[in-house]
Design a protein around this motif. Structure first.
Motif, PDB file in Angstrom:
ATOM      1  N   LYS A  53      49.809  54.543 -17.913  1.00  0.00           N
ATOM      2  CA  LYS A  53      50.315  53.171 -18.023  1.00  0.00           C
ATOM      3  C   LYS A  53      50.289  52.682 -19.468  1.00  0.00           C
ATOM      4  N   LEU A  56      53.381  54.172 -21.070  1.00  0.00           N
ATOM      5  CA  LEU A  56      54.590  53.494 -20.616  1.00  0.00           C
ATOM      6  C   LEU A  56      54.678  52.044 -21.092  1.00  0.00           C
ATOM      7  N   LEU A  58      52.775  49.628 -19.904  1.00  0.00           N
ATOM      8  CA  LEU A  58      52.441  48.715 -18.807  1.00  0.00           C
ATOM      9  C   LEU A  58      51.065  48.096 -19.013  1.00  0.00           C
ATOM     10  N   ASN A  85      61.895  53.330 -23.282  1.00  0.00           N
ATOM     11  CA  ASN A  85      61.588  53.481 -21.856  1.00  0.00           C
ATOM     12  C   ASN A  85      62.804  53.914 -21.042  1.00  0.00           C
ATOM     13  N   MET A  90      59.373  57.824 -14.237  1.00  0.00           N
ATOM     14  CA  MET A  90      57.981  57.737 -13.785  1.00  0.00           C
ATOM     15  C   MET A  90      57.900  57.808 -12.273  1.00  0.00           C
ATOM     16  N   PHE A  92      55.248  57.056  -9.480  1.00  0.00           N
ATOM     17  CA  PHE A  92      53.961  56.384  -9.349  1.00  0.00           C
ATOM     18  C   PHE A  92      53.099  57.042  -8.274  1.00  0.00           C
ATOM     19  N   GLN A  93      51.788  56.835  -8.427  1.00  0.00           N
ATOM     20  CA  GLN A  93      50.820  57.441  -7.516  1.00  0.00           C
ATOM     21  C   GLN A  93      51.142  57.134  -6.055  1.00  0.00           C
ATOM     22  N   ALA A  96      55.580  53.678  -4.914  1.00  0.00           N
ATOM     23  CA  ALA A  96      56.047  52.382  -5.427  1.00  0.00           C
ATOM     24  C   ALA A  96      57.546  52.175  -5.231  1.00  0.00           C
ATOM     25  N   LEU A  97      58.049  52.602  -4.076  1.00  0.00           N
ATOM     26  CA  LEU A  97      59.460  52.315  -3.771  1.00  0.00           C
ATOM     27  C   LEU A  97      59.601  50.833  -3.450  1.00  0.00           C
ATOM     28  N   PHE A  98      60.780  50.265  -3.768  1.00  0.00           N
ATOM     29  CA  PHE A  98      61.005  48.844  -3.470  1.00  0.00           C
ATOM     30  C   PHE A  98      61.315  48.714  -1.981  1.00  0.00           C
ATOM     31  N   ASP A  99      60.418  48.088  -1.225  1.00  0.00           N
ATOM     32  CA  ASP A  99      60.639  48.130   0.219  1.00  0.00           C
ATOM     33  C   ASP A  99      61.667  47.112   0.693  1.00  0.00           C
ATOM     34  N   PHE A 109      68.482  52.526  -8.824  1.00  0.00           N
ATOM     35  CA  PHE A 109      68.090  51.223  -9.378  1.00  0.00           C
ATOM     36  C   PHE A 109      68.197  51.190 -10.904  1.00  0.00           C
ATOM     37  N   ARG A 159      64.281  58.968  -7.756  1.00  0.00           N
ATOM     38  CA  ARG A 159      64.433  57.770  -8.580  1.00  0.00           C
ATOM     39  C   ARG A 159      63.984  58.036 -10.010  1.00  0.00           C
TER      40      ARG A 159
ATOM     41  N   THR B 128      51.074  47.457  -5.147  1.00  0.00           N
ATOM     42  CA  THR B 128      51.620  48.784  -4.864  1.00  0.00           C
ATOM     43  C   THR B 128      52.418  49.325  -6.055  1.00  0.00           C
ATOM     44  N   GLN B 130      54.928  48.257  -7.567  1.00  0.00           N
ATOM     45  CA  GLN B 130      56.381  48.068  -7.602  1.00  0.00           C
ATOM     46  C   GLN B 130      56.824  47.246  -8.811  1.00  0.00           C
TER      47      GLN B 130
END
Ligand SMILES: Nc1ncnc2c1ncn2[C@@H]1O[C@H](COP(=O)(O)OP(=O)(O)OP(=O)(O)O)[C@@H](O)[C@H]1O
Ligand SMILES: [Mg+2]
Lengths: 260, 261
Positions: A53, A56, A58, A85, A90, A92-93, A96-99, A109, A159, B128, B130
């Protein structure tokens, strides 16, 4: 170091980060050569995710420098940083998909955000990219919550590689998957990274996975790198930290913070 | 002695953390407003939020307004009958609804419905990863998540309050005419007679401010939530409680600005 050597893709020097009194990264140094695949191993809570992070952007580190392609990314302005960037993917662990979005919008995306393609072109493109990670076109319309953990990881991989990045980060890509699905994900990672010619930076607990993905393995402990070497040497590194980690022994220099 | 000092100390620490949070909220609001005016914009998301916050809140706000208008007519009738001022019922209803009850009740209902939903959704996205994922995909989460909700709530709450005003007056009218035997025409004349533009306008200004506050607290709490499901739960509670309190505080401040002489 001789002058003919190209600069490393990622160069980290003296990186430190503490959350309150808790020191997570402590003057960490690491070089990642362009086109190589490095795997960072280390115990839970040793700061692996924080390290990624920081790279990146973050999390802002307390001290140290991070260079990507020889340019200091920590002192960059917002727009320049965004441009860097734009060439990074990336995974993620926790995927972290956008639900709130269907799978195809998740996959494309970044491409839509960068206005490289329109929303109308996105769906067929998403289906192509999903095929590269072994998912059928029927998955594209589903919502991420309808997928199994392994499928979510694959969508997240799709993604991460959709914008054809030249650096890809993988934070524990196989954790929580069965050994076979883990091996499938590892193979996909290796294949896609090779196809893109990208530099890969992965984190894992899984030694089998590390040996499949890595050229180089680095071990992080107490916030700094305690060993770094070729992946093949990991089982006879001669380093007590690595030996303990590989064998999973509770006896050794690594003391987990577990109260008994 | 030590206990007393400890008690005072903990009050001081509590006060300090409240002030620190207030400062963070203000900084968050300033940053969000800055993002409101700089592209990229997301009209599709704005439309979806307006639908979510406005259209789907209509039933709740409508029911609240009708019953408030009805009970207001009943209460003021029985109260005013003691000094033979029953004729003022229509005026009292319309002024109370447009100035106070319309915006405040709509604000509180929407705070419960929308403030909680915003905090839970953004909070879940935070814990999460996101929100971090948005950043790595060249998308600014302030612009993508916060701005559409802030703008939508600020625009939509006044519209909801217009509906609440109309239905609240209608509720009063129903009780006035069918239960208290007022003449329908006379009741309506009384309703319009003393109503001024600024009565309605002040209510709509309040509504816009309340909408902004609701979305701001939801976004702020969600954005800064941590610690998994429990953290998201806490963020949701904090969002609703803080938005409700701020609505009542700003209600007083705006009333003071409009009507105090
Ligand atoms: N935002 C944060 N605020 C406070 N502490 C944090 C934050 N992020 C991480 N930490 C702390 O930093 C330490 C390292 O966390 P990190 O997520 O990097 O571990 P990790 O090595 O990735 O572990 P795992 O293998 O379990 O994922 C943990 O002790 C964690 O509590
Ligand atoms: Mg981690």
């Amino acid at each position: 170091m001789t002058s003919v050597e190209p600069p490393p893709k990622i160069r980290i020097r003296g990186l430190s980060k503490a959350f309150g009194p808790k020191v997570v990264l402590d003057k960490l140094d690491l070089d990642v050569p362009a086109g190589s695949s490095i795997v960072v191993i280390g115990g839970s809570g040793s700061g692996k995710s924080v390290l990624i992070k920081c790279i990146l952007g973050l999390i802002t580190p307390d001290a140290g420098t991070i260079e990507i392609d020889g340019r200091d990314v920590l002192s960059m302005g917002r727009a320049e940083r965004d441009a860097v960037n734009g060439h990074i993917g990336m995974l993620f662990q926790g995927a972290a998909l956008f639900d709130s979005l269907p799978v195809w919008e998740n996959v494309c995306f970044g491409l839509i955000a960068k206005r490289r393609i329109s929303r109308r072109e996105a769906k067929p493109r998403a289906v192509e990219i999903l095929a590269q990670v072994g998912l059928g076109a029927d998955v594209a319309e589903l919502s991420p919550s309808e997928l199994s953990g392994g499928m979510q990881k694959r969508v997240a991989l799709a993604r991460a590689i959709a914008a054809q990045p030249d650096i890809v980060f993988f934070d524990e890509p196989t954790t929580g998957l069965d050994p076979i699905m883990g091996a499938i994900i590892d193979d996909l990672i290796v294949a896609q990274v090779k196809r893109l010619g990208a530099t890969a930076f992965s984190i894992t607990h899984d030694m089998a996975s590390a040996q499949r993905i890595a050229d180089t393995v680095a071990m992080i402990h107490k916030g700094s790198i305690v060993w770094k070497g070729p992946a093949a040497a990991i089982r006879d590194s001669g380093n007590p930290y690595v030996d303990q980690f590989v064998t999973g022994s509770t006896e050794g220099p690594i003391r987990m913070e577990v109260r008994r | 002695m030590g206990a007393v000092l400890g008690f005072i100390g903990s009050i001081g620490a509590g006060l300090f953390s409240v002030l620190a949070t207030a400062g963070q909220v203000v900084l968050f609001a300033v940053s969000a407003l800055g993002h409101c005016v700089r592209p990229p914009f997301y009209p599709r998301l704005l439309g979806r939020q307006m639908l979510e916050i406005g259209y789907f809140s209509l039933p709740v706000v409508a029911l609240t307004a009708i019953f408030s208008g009805m009970v207001l007519a009943l209460q003021s009738y029985t109260g005013f009958a003691r000094f033979s001022a029953e004729g003022a019922v229509a005026t009292v209803v319309v002024l109370s609804i447009t100035r106070e009850l319309g915006p405040v009740l709509a604000g509180l209902m929407v705070a419960g419905r929308i403030g909680a939903a915003i905090a839970a959704e953004i909070g879940t996205m935070r814990v999460t990863d996101q929100i971090d994922a948005l950043t790595t995909l060249s998308t600014n989460p302030m612009k993508y998540l916060v701005v559409p909700r802030l703008v939508a709530a600020t625009l939509v709450l006044p519209m909801l309050v217009v509906v609440a005003d109309i239905l609240g007056v209608m509720g009063g009218f129903i009780v006035g005419v069918f239960k208290l035997d007022f003449n329908a025409g006379a009741y309506m004349t009384r309703t319009w007679e003393f109503l001024k533009f600024e009565d309605v306008f002040s209510g709509l200004v309040k509504a816009a401010v309340f909408g902004f506050v609701i979305a701001l607290m939801g976004c702020f709490q969600g954005y800064h939530s941590k610690g998994g499901a429990q953290g998201v739960g806490a963020a949701t509670t904090n969002a609703v409680v803080s938005a409700s309190i701020l609505i009542l505080v700003f209600n007083y401040v705006i009333t003071e600005l409009f009507f105090a002489r």
